[in-house]
Design an enzyme around this catalytic site. Structure first.
Site, PDB file in Angstrom:
ATOM      1  N   SER A  31       7.664   3.122  -5.671  1.00 13.05           N
ATOM      2  CA  SER A  31       8.180   1.767  -5.745  1.00 13.05           C
ATOM      3  C   SER A  31       7.065   0.818  -5.312  1.00 13.05           C
ATOM      4  CB  SER A  31       9.406   1.680  -4.828  1.00 13.05           C
ATOM      5  OG  SER A  31       9.955   0.398  -4.823  1.00 13.05           O
TER       6      SER A  31
ATOM      7  N   LYS B 273      10.878  -2.952  -9.261  1.00  9.20           N
ATOM      8  CA  LYS B 273      10.783  -1.960  -8.180  1.00  9.20           C
ATOM      9  C   LYS B 273      12.062  -1.924  -7.347  1.00  9.20           C
ATOM     10  CE  LYS B 273       6.816  -0.274  -9.245  1.00  9.20           C
ATOM     11  NZ  LYS B 273       6.717   1.090  -9.785  1.00  9.20           N
TER      12      LYS B 273
END
Length: 182
Positions: free
Chosen positions: A77, A95
């Site tokens: 992420s 993300k």
């Protein structure tokens, strides 16, 4: 992001190696852009690279191997989804969606002995993203940014992934680990 290509790649991996123990999803698209100048196409391109790639590859590996054999998925992420970052709406939103997928996959696939975790790196020096996305004068020197007084290294992220994939982390799932030096 092409399902047939993804399925073929997973099949080839299983044919060649006979198993998949760990999947690391690291797709990322990004560029700096103020929100008012961000086009629908720019937003959707980054969002689709990050989210659709993670979804489709995870689904293929789960269906073809992890459902019957268990395994580990690590979704890369970014720390920028946790607060707010100028000129990063598209990437931060993507993300954040990857972080949500991490939690949902962990809940649904846990009964099949599949652990799903995320790693959210901070600034990692000597990476394409660091070089491409750093605006001249926008970042402080590394010794002024974090309590550890340095930029992150690729090895910091790699070591976190190795730990999360190991038996030492066998009771960890559904969490995104922030690796940003504090």
């Amino acid at each position: 992001r092409d399902e047939k290509s993804i399925d073929a790649a997973v099949d080839k991996c299983l044919e060649q190696f006979g198993r998949i123990d760990v999947l690391v999803n690291g797709a990322a698209g990004n560029f700096l852009c103020p929100i008012e100048k961000l086009s629908k196409n720019g937003f959707s391109t980054v969002y689709n690279i990050d989210t659709m790639g993670t979804f489709l590859v995870s689904k293929a590996v789960y269906t073809k191997y992890f459902k019957a054999n268990g395994g580990v998925i690590i979704n890369i992420s970014a720390f920028l989804s946790l607060g707010g970052t100028a000129m990063q709406l598209h990437a931060g939103s993507a993300k954040a969606a990857v972080d949500a997928m991490t939690r949902h996959m962990a809940v649904e696939w846990g009964p099949s002995n599949v652990r799903v975790m995320g790693v959210a790196p901070g600034f990692i020096a000597d990476t394409e993203g660091f070089e491409r996305l750093s605006m001249p004068g926008a970042l402080l020197p590394g010794d002024k940014v974090t309590p550890l007084q340095r930029w992150g290294k690729k090895a910091d992220i790699g070591a976190t992934c190795v730990f999360l994939a190991s038996d030492a982390a066998s009771f960890i799932t559904g969490q995104t680990w922030i690796v940003d030096g504090g």
